[in-house]
Design a protein around this motif. Structure first.
Motif, short mmCIF file in Angstrom:
data_model
loop_
_atom_site.label_atom_id
_atom_site.label_comp_id
_atom_site.label_asym_id
_atom_site.label_seq_id
_atom_site.Cartn_x
_atom_site.Cartn_y
_atom_site.Cartn_z
N SER A 1 -18.74 -33.33 61.62
CA SER A 1 -18.82 -34.59 62.66
C SER A 1 -17.38 -34.69 63.08
O SER A 1 -16.37 -34.24 62.44
N GLY B 1 -26.23 -42.50 66.23
CA GLY B 1 -26.37 -41.11 66.80
C GLY B 1 -25.09 -40.64 67.34
O GLY B 1 -24.01 -41.40 67.11
N TYR B 2 -25.08 -39.41 67.38
CA TYR B 2 -23.81 -38.99 68.21
C TYR B 2 -23.81 -39.19 69.34
O TYR B 2 -24.89 -39.12 70.17
N ARG B 3 -22.49 -39.06 69.85
CA ARG B 3 -22.36 -39.27 71.28
C ARG B 3 -23.25 -38.07 72.31
O ARG B 3 -23.98 -38.57 73.18
N SER B 4 -23.34 -36.88 71.72
CA SER B 4 -24.11 -35.98 72.34
C SER B 4 -24.37 -34.75 71.69
O SER B 4 -23.63 -34.90 70.44
N ALA B 5 -25.28 -33.86 71.96
CA ALA B 5 -25.43 -32.75 71.16
C ALA B 5 -24.37 -31.94 70.99
O ALA B 5 -24.14 -30.97 69.99
N THR B 6 -23.12 -32.02 71.81
CA THR B 6 -22.16 -31.19 71.57
C THR B 6 -20.95 -32.03 71.28
O THR B 6 -19.84 -31.52 70.73
N ASP B 7 -20.95 -33.46 71.33
CA ASP B 7 -19.81 -34.27 70.88
C ASP B 7 -20.31 -34.97 69.51
O ASP B 7 -21.06 -35.73 69.78
N LEU B 8 -20.00 -34.49 68.47
CA LEU B 8 -20.33 -34.73 67.30
C LEU B 8 -19.73 -36.27 66.74
O LEU B 8 -19.34 -36.37 65.56
N THR B 9 -19.09 -36.99 67.60
CA THR B 9 -18.37 -38.19 67.24
C THR B 9 -19.58 -39.19 66.79
O THR B 9 -20.41 -39.68 67.66
N THR C 1 -21.65 -42.47 66.15
CA THR C 1 -21.76 -44.02 66.77
C THR C 1 -22.42 -44.81 65.95
O THR C 1 -23.54 -44.42 65.15
#
Length: 606
Positions: free
Chosen positions: A288, A562-570, A572
């Protein structure tokens, strides 16, 4: 069910100052366990209202017998775990009276547990799946149809008792190795969770079926039966029974007039202890982003991606759980006790003690299922990467005291005894976790990922939560952290498993005993009437005697959104402040209740 035949035999010889004991401690046990988890179906709804309105379940899980067609429940006899074990123990002990005031004990014990039956064999696992799993995990010689072969365990020990009569002092202690047993339900999982006895199915967006005998089948979900199927339990080839080294030292001091003071310390270090891995999932391949950087498993639908096992990449198992002996840092425990005691004298007795203890574990070993042994441990980087932590049963501080006074009257025909007992104890340990998991090593609804405690608002991302803005949630969350002494100390770090504690508890119990001594034909009969008030503290004041409870020994402080997106594992999050500002509730169960209760008893002694 479990049938046991136990034989314990001791032969003693006396020669001079030596007392030699030679004996056996043997037990034959036959186990029969019909257990099929979720045999009647398990439904997860997004909320209670959806269920009440007749809405569909988010997920559905069920296990069923592959060898009892059309049978549900405890009648699935062919899927039962049926096996026998033989536990053998041989020992020799020499008690040496070195002097009138010093006794030495030397002992040696040999223990072994033998499994007398082999489990069913899943040939697909041995021929295909094992090779695929071994590319990612060490199976430690485990195979389907194979139970462990524990070796003989030799356990020497030495103890002593020394007395200094002129000073009224006794010193006692010892050190030794001790081999115990494991609950047979743990290795017993190999006998029914084997891929060919029990199958599993899961679905989503399904309506609730209230009839337990009319649950969803594979054909209802448009699936065809496959063999093997379901969950598989494995045990390492060289798995050994639990073993510890334990040392103790104590000093007793007679103070006169019936008073005695004792101090004692005990230290235990694990040698053989249990560990688990789910070897059915691909190891994590991502991290992450941001300050909260931890392992993240790839998903296959809503579940972690399984290891491809067939040419087409399909995997027939819902989980493969390996039981083995931990080969990393071992758990340990220690405790210190100080006690002052006065024996009955002039109708008065008193005892008070202080205990401090600390227990560190890798795995608690509290469940009857190997899946649950693995599943319910709180971790940072997933349950395949457990580290030592404070135990659920860590005692910390405990103060116990009782005082009793017996009043005898009516020419000793009547006697009344009043007893008050006080227990003051540190609250149970618990963990701060999040709802739903960042790691994704089981499924998205798991609540066992320990939280990261941010230094400031830049290290955590909140998203809208109803009518609460991200800024409002940060302010409320930060206020909670600042007012929690443990979380405040963990800024910029992960919360540790079981490092937080419930509040200290104070409980007093009352007992009144009335004795009636009746003499008939030169023989005395005694009738005792007792009245006990448990948590007498709460009887005196409804605000007193409260004990506290945290469900599953944890509190879900953050909701992983969840994560911001499938490629951005920041990651939330959402935050909702605990009710009444407390991460726990009042304990109101049968045991350790915050409510007082009383009990009336009658006993006849003759």
């Amino acid at each position: 069910t479990q049938d046991n035949v136990a034989i314990f035999d001791v032969f003693k010889m006396y020669k001079g100052r030596h007392t030699i004991s030679i004996g056996t401690d043997n037990e034959y046990s036959k186990s029969y366990n019909v257990f099929i988890r979720q045999n009647y179906g398990s439904y997860d709804f997004p909320n209670l209202q959806t269920f009440l309105d007749g809405g569909n379940a988010t997920t559905y899980n069920r296990s069923y017998s592959l060898v009892d067609p059309g049978v549900t429940g405890d009648k699935s006899e062919n899927a039962a775990a049926v096996f026998a074990t033989l536990r053998l123990g041989f020992f020799i002990n020499d008690e040496i009276k070195v002097t009138d005031n010093f006794t030495l004990n030397l002992g040696l014990r040999a223990d072994n547990t033998i499994f007398l039956d082999d489990p069913r064999t899943d040939n697909f696992f041995n021929d295909t799946a094992a090779a695929a799993i071994s590319q990612h995990y060490n199976l430690r010689g485990a195979r389907s149809g194979k139970i462990s072969n524990p070796k003989w365990s030799l356990n020497p020990r030495i103890g002593f008792i020394g007395k200094i009569p002129d000073e009224g002092i006794t010193i006692r202690g010892g050190v030794g190795l001790f081999t115990g047993r494991v609950p047979l339900v743990w290795p017993g999982g190999v006998y029914n969770q084997n891929g060919v006895s029990i199958a599993g199915l899961n679905g989503s967006n399904l309506a609730f079926r209230p009839d337990p005998f009319d649950q969803y089948t594979l054909s209802d979900l448009g699936l065809s039966a496959r063999l093997p199927s379901g969950e598989v339990n494995l045990i390492a080839e060289d798995f050994r029974m639990n073993k510890v080294v334990r040392a103790s030292l104590a000093v007793d001091k007679e103070l006169g007039k019936g008073w005695k003071f004792t101090v004692e310390g005990i230290y235990t270090k694990n040698i053989n202890e249990i560990a688990y891995q789910n070897v059915n999932i691909l190891p994590p391949a991502a991290k992450s982003a941001g300050a909260d950087s931890r392992s993240v498993y790839a998903l296959s639908g809503s579940f972690p991606a399984p290891i491809p096992m067939r040419a087409n990449g399909s995997n027939p198992y819902t989980g493969v759980f390996l039981l083995y002996n931990n080969d990393g840092p071992k758990g340990y425990s220690y405790n210190f006790t100080a006690t002052i005691d006065k024996a009955w004298r002039n109708g008065f007795a008193f005892n008070a003690s202080y205990v401090y203890g600390n227990s560190i574990v890798l795995n608690e070993g509290t469940s009857s299922q190997n899946l649950s042994q693995w599943r319910f441990m709180e971790t940072v980087n997933g349950r395949n990467n457990m580290v030592r932590s404070i135990s659920d049963f860590d005692i910390a501080h405990r103060i116990y005291a009782y005082a009793a006074k017996k009043i005898t009257y009516a020419k000793k025909h009547l006697a009344t005894t009043f007893t008050l007992a006080y227990n003051g104890q540190s609250g149970s340990p618990f963990s701060y976790v999040m709802s739903r998991g960042m790691v994704r090593d089981f499924d998205n609804n798991e609540d066992n990922d320990l939280i990261y405690v941010p230094r400031n608002s830049s290290e955590i991302v909140f998203v809208q939560n109803g009518n609460q803005t991200p800024d409002q949630q940060w302010a409320a969350f930060n206020d909670f952290v600042e007012n929690d002494s443990y979380l405040k100390s963990r800024r910029g770090q992960y919360a540790e498993r079981n490092a937080a504690r419930l509040p200290f508890t104070h409980v007093i119990d009352l007992k009144i005993q009335q004795d009636f001594n009746i003499r008939i034909s030169k023989k005395t009969y005694q009738i005792q009437v007792t009245y006990d008030v448990f948590n007498f503290t709460n009887m005196l004041n409804r605000e007193w005697g409260r004990t506290w409870f945290a469900s599953n020994d944890n509190y879900r402080l953050l909701d992983f959104a969840g994560y911001r997106s499938a490629t951005d594992l920041t990651p939330t999050f959402r935050y909702t402040a605990p009710r009444d500002g407390k991460p726990y509730t009042i304990s109101d169960g049968v045991f350790n209740s915050s409510r007082w209760s009383s009990q009336l008893g009658v006993r006849l002694n003759f």
